[in-house]
Design an enzyme around this catalytic site. Structure first.
Site, PDB file in Angstrom:
ATOM      1  N   ALA A 269      -2.937   9.514  -7.271  1.00  0.00           N
ATOM      2  CA  ALA A 269      -3.021  10.850  -6.668  1.00  0.00           C
ATOM      3  C   ALA A 269      -2.604  10.793  -5.210  1.00  0.00           C
ATOM      4  O   ALA A 269      -2.544   9.718  -4.602  1.00  0.00           O
ATOM      5  CB  ALA A 269      -4.460  11.364  -6.743  1.00  0.00           C
TER       6      ALA A 269
ATOM      7  N   TYR B   2      -5.500  20.365  -2.279  1.00  0.00           N
ATOM      8  CA  TYR B   2      -6.040  19.218  -3.017  1.00  0.00           C
ATOM      9  C   TYR B   2      -7.068  19.689  -4.046  1.00  0.00           C
ATOM     10  O   TYR B   2      -6.993  19.336  -5.227  1.00  0.00           O
ATOM     11  CB  TYR B   2      -6.681  18.243  -2.026  1.00  0.00           C
ATOM     12  CG  TYR B   2      -7.382  17.067  -2.666  1.00  0.00           C
ATOM     13  CD1 TYR B   2      -6.690  15.913  -2.979  1.00  0.00           C
ATOM     14  CD2 TYR B   2      -8.751  17.118  -2.947  1.00  0.00           C
ATOM     15  CE1 TYR B   2      -7.336  14.826  -3.562  1.00  0.00           C
ATOM     16  CE2 TYR B   2      -9.400  16.043  -3.531  1.00  0.00           C
ATOM     17  CZ  TYR B   2      -8.695  14.902  -3.835  1.00  0.00           C
ATOM     18  OH  TYR B   2      -9.334  13.838  -4.416  1.00  0.00           O
TER      19      TYR B   2
ATOM     20  N   GLY C 266     -14.142  23.275  10.026  1.00  0.00           N
ATOM     21  CA  GLY C 266     -14.042  23.330   8.563  1.00  0.00           C
ATOM     22  C   GLY C 266     -15.031  22.445   7.841  1.00  0.00           C
ATOM     23  O   GLY C 266     -15.067  22.428   6.611  1.00  0.00           O
TER      24      GLY C 266
END
Ligand code: UD2
Length: 311
Positions: free
Chosen positions: A81, A147, A276
């Site tokens: 990934a 993602y 965030g």
């Protein structure tokens, strides 16, 4: 003895999964292009006669299909990934290629070559910024990064393929994984890998915020065991499961363990909270116990001590 094909075999979770499969007596085929994986992670595996390694990119045309048709595995554990949430934001195209398109290629290779089981590396990132804890598999999925959306889309792709073509698909929603071989290189690497590197180098660490934020930190050894179970247990049915401990650990508790091992280390500093950041994350582990017989066994304290002592 099962034949298991592991994509992303040289990565952090991949290499531990390979080692555990080999230790359990299985034959393992590995694929990695060393984009983020490292050959050194496979040092032990490469010495085993039961391990065969292919260097290549999962998303490159033909690569997966060639390996799968040549090796005819019983199961595929798809861990390859683009692993950085941050990189998925700066390069959404690459995120699409590696985290969605490659999943489709895995599903198709399994269908065309009669591989009956796929285990997929999903993530707690599919839940986004949840507010009700613990997070259950039924909790709303609201990814807040390319993602997270790619992991959620991949789950759907695989489960649909599984239902249509009779494959067993297990989607493993990993929480905050830590342990040896995790790459500390970026400021967005897992916090424990960053702390470990800095303490080893005799440097101080910075806590963003007050340190009361909590995560469900799970040892990579437990995660590898969950992967082996999902790929090789005789009877499992398709589904999704949180791979977590069900225990919340604050950053101050993490620092406490490091400080005991490194009494001479400089005191930690506080920095501004990271933009965030979420305050808490905690998974419900019961479903993995029911579906796979998996329960995390390594406490954060034990896992950190092992990491700190590792070479
Ligand atoms: C994960 C993702 C991140 C983002 C986030 C969304 C990873 C490694 N990170 O972050 O990219 O998608 O989920 O929820 O997958 N911290 C420090 N000092 C440091 C480094 C980190 O205090 O040097 C803090 C960080 O601000 C956070 C906590 O440690 O509060 C855990 O950070 P993390 O990046 O390991 O994991 P997380 O779940 O915040």
């Amino acid at each position: 003895m099962a034949h298991v094909f592991v994509t992303g075999a040289a990565g952090f979770i991949g290499s531990h999964t390979v080692d555990r499969l080999l230790a359990a007596g299985h034959a393992v085929i590995g694929l990695d292009n060393f984009r983020t994986g490292r050959r050194a992670n496979l040092a032990a595996a490469l010495a085993s006669p039961h391990f065969s390694f292919h260097e290549g990119d999962v998303s490159a045309p033909g690569t997966l299909a060639e390996v799968v048709s040549a090796t005819k595995p019983d199961a595929i554990i798809h861990l390859a990934a683009l692993v950085s949430v941050q990189e998925s934001m700066t390069n959404p195209d690459l995120n699409y290629a590696l985290n969605i398109h490659a999943t489709h290629l895995v599903a198709e290779a399994a269908r065309l070559h009669a591989v009956h089981r796929i285990v997929f590396a999903s993530s707690a990132a599919i839940y986004g910024d949840a507010s009700d804890f613990p997070i259950r598999e039924s909790t709303d999925k609201k990814p807040i990064s390319p993602y997270g959306s790619a992991k959620l889309a991949s789950e759907a792709l695989l489960l649909g393929h599984g239902a249509a073509f009779g494959l067993t698909v297990r989607c493993q929603r990993y929480f905050n994984v830590f342990g040896p071989r995790q790459d500390p290189a970026s400021p967005y690497s897992g916090v424990i890998s960053i702390f470990d590197r800095r303490y080893r180098d005799g440097k101080g660490v910075t806590i963003y915020g007050d340190g009361q934020q909590t995560r469900d930190f799970i040892s990579v050894h437990d995660v590898a065991r969950a992967n082996v179970l999902a790929a090789t247990a005789p009877t499992v049915s398709s589904g999704v499961a949180n791979i977590c401990t069900g225990r919340a650990t604050s950053l101050l508790e993490v620092i406490g363990v490091f400080a005991r091992h490194y009494p001479q280390a400089p005191a930690f500093l506080h920095g501004a909270p990271r933009t965030g950041d979420i305050l808490h994350s905690l998974g419900a582990p019961e479903h993995a116990a029911a579906a796979l017989g998996f329960r995390a066994e390594v406490s954060v304290e034990e896992g950190l001590s092992e990491l700190i002592r590792s070479g």
